[in-house]
Design an enzyme around this catalytic site. Sequence first.
Site, PDB file in Angstrom:
ATOM      1  CE  LYS A  54      -3.808  -2.577   1.973  1.00 30.63           C
ATOM      2  NZ  LYS A  54      -4.501  -2.992   3.089  1.00 30.63           N
ATOM      3  CD  GLN A  98      -3.419  -4.577   6.437  1.00 28.75           C
ATOM      4  OE1 GLN A  98      -3.272  -3.400   5.879  1.00 28.75           O
ATOM      5  NE2 GLN A  98      -4.086  -5.795   5.907  1.00 28.75           N
ATOM      6  CG  ASP A 121      -9.682  -0.666   4.681  1.00 21.85           C
ATOM      7  OD1 ASP A 121      -9.463  -0.838   3.044  1.00 21.85           O
ATOM      8  OD2 ASP A 121      -8.898  -1.506   5.061  1.00 21.85           O
TER       9      ASP A 121
END
Length: 294
Positions: A54, A98, A121
Amino acid sequence: MSSMIIDGKKFAEEIRSEVKIAVEKRINKGLQAPGLATVLIGDNAASKVYVRAKHRACEEVGIKSLAYKLPASASQTEIETLVAKLNNNPEVNGILIQLPLPAGLNEEKVLGTLSVEKDVDGFHPINIGRLAQKGRESIFIPCTPAGIMVLLEKAGAKLDGAKAVILGRSNIVGMPIALLLLKANATVTICHSHTPDLASETRQADVLIAAIGQPELVRADWVKPGAVVIDVGINHVDDPSTKRGYRLVGDVAFEEVSQVAKAITPVPGGVGPMTIAMLMRSTLHAARLADKLH
Ligand code: NAD
């Protein structure tokens, strides 16, 4: 019949270059570069690889990335304090926690602490909740399902009135893609580990999404001729003939299913690259949102 191979790598590159151009335009106008903060907790090897990828993508498109790492022993309060700090940092437009978090931490509570406008996200309960409700729009959509929707569009899949079958009901893939397909007016069936006869469900699918993490479980005779098949699975299988000693396969037996399906994504090179490209797009979206809010 041989399938159209849906080239996720190519479409992801196109999206990344669109984002790169848009970022350059922002900077030329005197606006700040979009900023993405990643929060990695613990030592999960796969998570480290994903976070690194990322950051590399951010660098390529001109997004400023900030990496935050906490040990697996970090407390719930420490994590939430970090998230609150990032919520208030104007350089940070998007925050990515994450997942999965180390055992013992309350994931729902951490995600609920995120600013909804920085939840690139799309896992904040408000964003997911809006996805599940008719007539409501979430600000961000989870990146893997969002990438799948782009691939379906590129493959020319007709969703309105189609029968879509999804294998897997996880929070990050199965459930949100089901909600997106429902919004696109497909008739959706979600299968999971308690579904008694998967093949009898999948054989009815005009659109089949496999997201279960079971190497090549979906065989040719599970697939309706002419279906569009999206393989989300990433599985390592031993292969002594390769340098690394393993190879990556999806949840779909690609060689045989590609003889039956109208279109299919490969693994690797299908859904995987789209996930990161969509994260770049979401971070740009977050920066534009911040321009309007401030
Ligand atoms: P998960 O483990 O959270 O969920 C798996 C789901 O599959 C569960 O709902 C479970 O009920 C179902 N399942 C498992 N085995 C089954 C079986 N034999 N029959 C029927 N249902 C079964 O997994 P996840 O996070 O949703 O990921 C699924 C796969 O997709 C994994 O291989 C993962 O690596 C991959 N993945 C890829 C991307 C990408 O960007 N390409 C992103 C996320 C996940």
